[in-house]
Design a protein around this motif. Structure first.
Motif, mmCIF file in Angstrom:
data_model
loop_
_atom_site.group_PDB
_atom_site.id
_atom_site.type_symbol
_atom_site.label_atom_id
_atom_site.label_comp_id
_atom_site.label_asym_id
_atom_site.label_seq_id
_atom_site.Cartn_x
_atom_site.Cartn_y
_atom_site.Cartn_z
ATOM 1 N N ILE A 1 34.596 -49.318 63.781
ATOM 2 C CA ILE A 1 33.859 -50.576 63.897
ATOM 3 C C ILE A 1 33.996 -51.040 65.343
ATOM 4 C CG2 ILE A 1 33.638 -52.941 63.049
ATOM 5 C CD1 ILE A 1 35.028 -52.019 60.461
ATOM 6 N N GLY A 2 32.923 -50.975 66.098
ATOM 7 C CA GLY A 2 32.984 -51.262 67.528
ATOM 8 C C GLY A 2 33.429 -52.686 67.809
ATOM 9 N N GLU A 3 34.425 -52.852 68.667
ATOM 10 C CA GLU A 3 35.081 -54.134 68.897
ATOM 11 C C GLU A 3 34.556 -54.931 70.081
ATOM 12 O OE1 GLU A 3 39.201 -53.255 69.745
ATOM 13 O OE2 GLU A 3 38.756 -52.635 71.807
ATOM 14 N N ARG A 4 33.617 -54.388 70.854
ATOM 15 C CA ARG A 4 33.337 -54.922 72.184
ATOM 16 C C ARG A 4 32.589 -56.259 72.189
ATOM 17 N NH1 ARG A 4 35.657 -53.716 76.602
ATOM 18 N NH2 ARG A 4 33.733 -53.856 77.787
ATOM 19 N N ILE A 5 31.822 -56.558 71.152
ATOM 20 C CA ILE A 5 31.058 -57.817 71.171
ATOM 21 C C ILE A 5 31.964 -58.935 70.660
ATOM 22 C CG2 ILE A 5 28.944 -58.984 70.451
ATOM 23 C CD1 ILE A 5 27.704 -56.221 70.004
ATOM 24 N N ASN A 6 32.882 -59.310 71.510
ATOM 25 C CA ASN A 6 33.902 -60.305 71.175
ATOM 26 C C ASN A 6 34.364 -60.974 72.465
ATOM 27 O OD1 ASN A 6 36.192 -61.744 70.396
ATOM 28 N ND2 ASN A 6 36.830 -60.206 68.913
ATOM 29 N N PRO A 7 34.119 -62.277 72.621
ATOM 30 C CA PRO A 7 34.483 -62.959 73.869
ATOM 31 C C PRO A 7 35.967 -63.282 73.991
ATOM 32 C CG PRO A 7 33.490 -64.505 72.347
ATOM 33 C CD PRO A 7 33.390 -63.159 71.698
ATOM 34 N N THR A 8 36.753 -63.031 72.956
ATOM 35 C CA THR A 8 38.182 -63.316 73.022
ATOM 36 C C THR A 8 38.837 -62.461 74.103
ATOM 37 O OG1 THR A 8 38.202 -63.781 70.654
ATOM 38 C CG2 THR A 8 40.332 -63.416 71.711
ATOM 39 N N GLY A 9 39.439 -63.105 75.078
ATOM 40 C CA GLY A 9 40.078 -62.382 76.167
ATOM 41 C C GLY A 9 39.120 -61.837 77.203
ATOM 42 N N ARG A 10 37.831 -62.129 77.062
ATOM 43 C CA ARG A 10 36.820 -61.665 78.031
ATOM 44 C C ARG A 10 36.099 -62.901 78.577
ATOM 45 N NH1 ARG A 10 33.055 -57.143 75.548
ATOM 46 N NH2 ARG A 10 32.651 -56.767 77.774
ATOM 47 N N LYS A 11 36.662 -63.475 79.617
ATOM 48 C CA LYS A 11 36.169 -64.753 80.135
ATOM 49 C C LYS A 11 34.716 -64.676 80.586
ATOM 50 C CE LYS A 11 40.679 -66.558 81.566
ATOM 51 N NZ LYS A 11 41.500 -67.045 82.708
ATOM 52 N N ALA A 12 34.363 -63.592 81.245
ATOM 53 C CA ALA A 12 32.988 -63.462 81.738
ATOM 54 C C ALA A 12 32.004 -63.419 80.582
ATOM 55 C CB ALA A 12 32.853 -62.206 82.599
ATOM 56 N N LEU A 13 32.324 -62.647 79.540
ATOM 57 C CA LEU A 13 31.441 -62.558 78.391
ATOM 58 C C LEU A 13 31.339 -63.903 77.680
ATOM 59 C CD1 LEU A 13 29.715 -60.958 76.388
ATOM 60 C CD2 LEU A 13 31.821 -60.315 75.187
ATOM 61 N N ALA A 14 32.470 -64.592 77.535
ATOM 62 C CA ALA A 14 32.465 -65.899 76.872
ATOM 63 C C ALA A 14 31.563 -66.881 77.611
ATOM 64 C CB ALA A 14 33.886 -66.448 76.798
ATOM 65 N N ALA B 1 25.782 -49.265 74.087
ATOM 66 C CA ALA B 1 26.781 -48.273 74.492
ATOM 67 C C ALA B 1 27.661 -47.855 73.329
ATOM 68 C CB ALA B 1 27.639 -48.836 75.632
ATOM 69 N N GLN B 2 28.055 -48.799 72.485
ATOM 70 C CA GLN B 2 28.947 -48.473 71.364
ATOM 71 C C GLN B 2 28.247 -47.591 70.330
ATOM 72 O OE1 GLN B 2 32.094 -51.805 70.388
ATOM 73 N NE2 GLN B 2 30.113 -52.772 70.765
ATOM 74 N N VAL B 3 26.994 -47.887 70.049
ATOM 75 C CA VAL B 3 26.257 -47.055 69.102
ATOM 76 C C VAL B 3 26.034 -45.666 69.683
ATOM 77 C CG1 VAL B 3 24.064 -46.782 67.872
ATOM 78 C CG2 VAL B 3 25.201 -49.013 67.927
ATOM 79 N N ALA B 4 25.714 -45.601 70.976
ATOM 80 C CA ALA B 4 25.534 -44.298 71.627
ATOM 81 C C ALA B 4 26.826 -43.479 71.589
ATOM 82 C CB ALA B 4 25.081 -44.496 73.073
ATOM 83 N N ALA B 5 27.970 -44.173 71.617
ATOM 84 C CA ALA B 5 29.266 -43.486 71.578
ATOM 85 C C ALA B 5 29.664 -43.066 70.170
ATOM 86 C CB ALA B 5 30.339 -44.386 72.175
ATOM 87 N N GLY B 6 28.892 -43.471 69.171
ATOM 88 C CA GLY B 6 29.144 -43.007 67.813
ATOM 89 C C GLY B 6 29.633 -44.032 66.821
ATOM 90 N N ALA B 7 29.706 -45.319 67.205
ATOM 91 C CA ALA B 7 30.167 -46.342 66.267
ATOM 92 C C ALA B 7 29.105 -46.572 65.196
ATOM 93 C CB ALA B 7 30.461 -47.644 67.000
ATOM 94 N N PRO B 8 29.449 -46.408 63.894
ATOM 95 C CA PRO B 8 28.476 -46.619 62.829
ATOM 96 C C PRO B 8 28.409 -48.060 62.342
ATOM 97 C CG PRO B 8 30.453 -45.668 61.922
ATOM 98 C CD PRO B 8 30.704 -45.813 63.389
ATOM 99 N N VAL B 9 29.294 -48.925 62.862
ATOM 100 C CA VAL B 9 29.311 -50.355 62.545
ATOM 101 C C VAL B 9 29.748 -51.092 63.801
ATOM 102 C CG1 VAL B 9 30.294 -52.176 61.075
ATOM 103 C CG2 VAL B 9 29.988 -49.868 60.147
ATOM 104 N N LEU B 10 29.192 -52.280 64.040
ATOM 105 C CA LEU B 10 29.614 -53.112 65.163
ATOM 106 C C LEU B 10 30.150 -54.441 64.649
ATOM 107 C CD1 LEU B 10 26.717 -52.671 67.781
ATOM 108 C CD2 LEU B 10 28.811 -51.314 67.522
ATOM 109 N N ASP B 11 31.260 -54.879 65.220
ATOM 110 C CA ASP B 11 31.794 -56.205 64.950
ATOM 111 C C ASP B 11 31.133 -57.191 65.912
ATOM 112 O OD1 ASP B 11 34.058 -57.663 63.447
ATOM 113 O OD2 ASP B 11 34.414 -58.285 65.515
ATOM 114 N N VAL B 12 30.723 -58.356 65.405
ATOM 115 C CA VAL B 12 30.089 -59.377 66.237
ATOM 116 C C VAL B 12 30.862 -60.687 66.086
ATOM 117 C CG1 VAL B 12 27.999 -60.694 66.714
ATOM 118 C CG2 VAL B 12 27.826 -58.293 66.042
ATOM 119 N N ASN B 13 31.392 -61.162 67.204
ATOM 120 C CA ASN B 13 32.214 -62.369 67.232
ATOM 121 C C ASN B 13 31.665 -63.297 68.307
ATOM 122 O OD1 ASN B 13 34.513 -64.066 68.346
ATOM 123 N ND2 ASN B 13 35.577 -63.158 66.624
ATOM 124 N N ALA B 14 31.655 -64.596 68.032
ATOM 125 C CA ALA B 14 31.180 -65.582 69.019
ATOM 126 C C ALA B 14 32.151 -66.750 69.112
ATOM 127 C CB ALA B 14 29.779 -66.066 68.651
#
Length: 298
Positions: free
Chosen positions: A24-37, A54-67
């Motif tokens: 489950i791709g973790e990258r769409i999460n602003p926690t600890g990522r000030k620029a993204l937040a 990028a995460q889907v291209a790398a093979g992640a079959p599910v993405l986590d989305v956090n805001a």
């Protein structure tokens, strides 16, 4: 054997005991990522778009989305992010928030059967989140802590997971739609953190017959060379029976460890995924050198 099916509008992913491990791709999460937040708060989703693709291209079959952004309208941002990500990729999403209003907004925006991340064993939260999960026909991540916090006793955490499974059944949610997070603590702070998780995963699989997940990067918090720790942890967790994890599919070391563990666990029939991913490909020029003739010179 238990299968947990989640879907987008056009694509299904199944988390299951005898299936390939689900990243489950973790990258769409602003926690600890000030620029993204800051970008998400200001309506700039360019980094979200790049991370989703990028995460889907790398093979992640599910993405986590956090805001989860302090002092921001989390329900509105989460709903907008979900709509955007679903317009870009066709994989199912995990809707990630501790705010019930945000989960509701995300579910209303979502097309398909989502994975709700998450519900705890706190009575008040269960009575708010579980009816929402049932209403939308979603699956849900069950976090094994309650009003008393996170216990260091694996038996207590198992009892909390069992409580959530039983309460979910009261709302018509089957155990197959529950994915339990046994809670991964930093190994640098708790030497037995890994052993506790492996013990819990075995019990959750054998006794409750539920699928499992975790925030895999938690185990290496505060340590150097975190990808190495995360990779070893995931391989051992898969051996114990874990079936999914929120992790970084852009780390080749982590992806390689997961795919190797799938091979060794018998979840990659004929090693097909491993071979197709890692077998060297002969270049066209190499083929020409082998089969062609050198032209004579005058």
């Amino acid at each position: 054997m238990t299968d947990t099916m989640i879907s987008s509008a056009t694509r299904e992913t199944v988390i299951g005991f005898d299936r390939p491990f689900v990243m489950i791709g973790e990258r769409i999460n602003p926690t600890g990522r000030k620029a993204l937040a800051e970008e998400m708060k200001n309506g700039d989703f360019s980094r979200v778009e790049a991370d989703a693709l990028a995460q889907v291209a790398a093979g992640a079959p599910v993405l986590d989305v956090n805001a989860g952004i302090p002092l921001a309208d989390e329900p509105a941002i989460l709903a907008d992010t979900i709509r955007l990500v679903q317009s870009l990729v066709d994989v199912p999403l995990s809707i990630d928030s501790s705010i019930v209003a945000a989960l509701q907004a995300g579910l209303e925006a979502y097309e398909g059967k989502a994975l709700v991340n998450s519900v705890t064993g706190e009575d008040e939260q269960m009575e708010q989140v579980l009816p929402l999960v049932a209403k939308h026909g979603a699956a849900v991540v069950a976090i094994s802590n309650d009003e008393t916090g996170i216990s260091e006793d694996p038996d207590v955490r198992f009892a909390v997971a069992q409580k959530i499974v039983n309460r979910a059944a009261d709302h018509g949610i089957p155990a197959s739609d529950i994915v339990v997070d046994p809670l991964v603590m930093p190994i640098g702070a708790m030497a037995t953190a890994g052993q506790q998780v492996f013990q819990l995963v075995r019990r959750l699989r054998n006794e409750l017959k539920v699928n499992t997940t975790c925030g895999a990067s938690n185990v290496s918090f505060g340590l150097p060379e975190r990808a190495g720790i995360n990779s070893a942890f995931l391989a051992m967790a898969i051996a114990a029976g874990m079936t999914s994890a929120i992790t970084n599919p852009l780390e080749p070391e982590i992806v390689r460890a997961i795919r190797a563990a799938d091979v060794l666990a018998g979840h990659d029939p004929d090693c097909a995924t491993w071979i197709s991913t890692y077998r060297p490909v002969e270049t066209e020029s190499r083929g020409r050198r082998r089969g062609g003739r050198r032209r004579a010179t005058a």
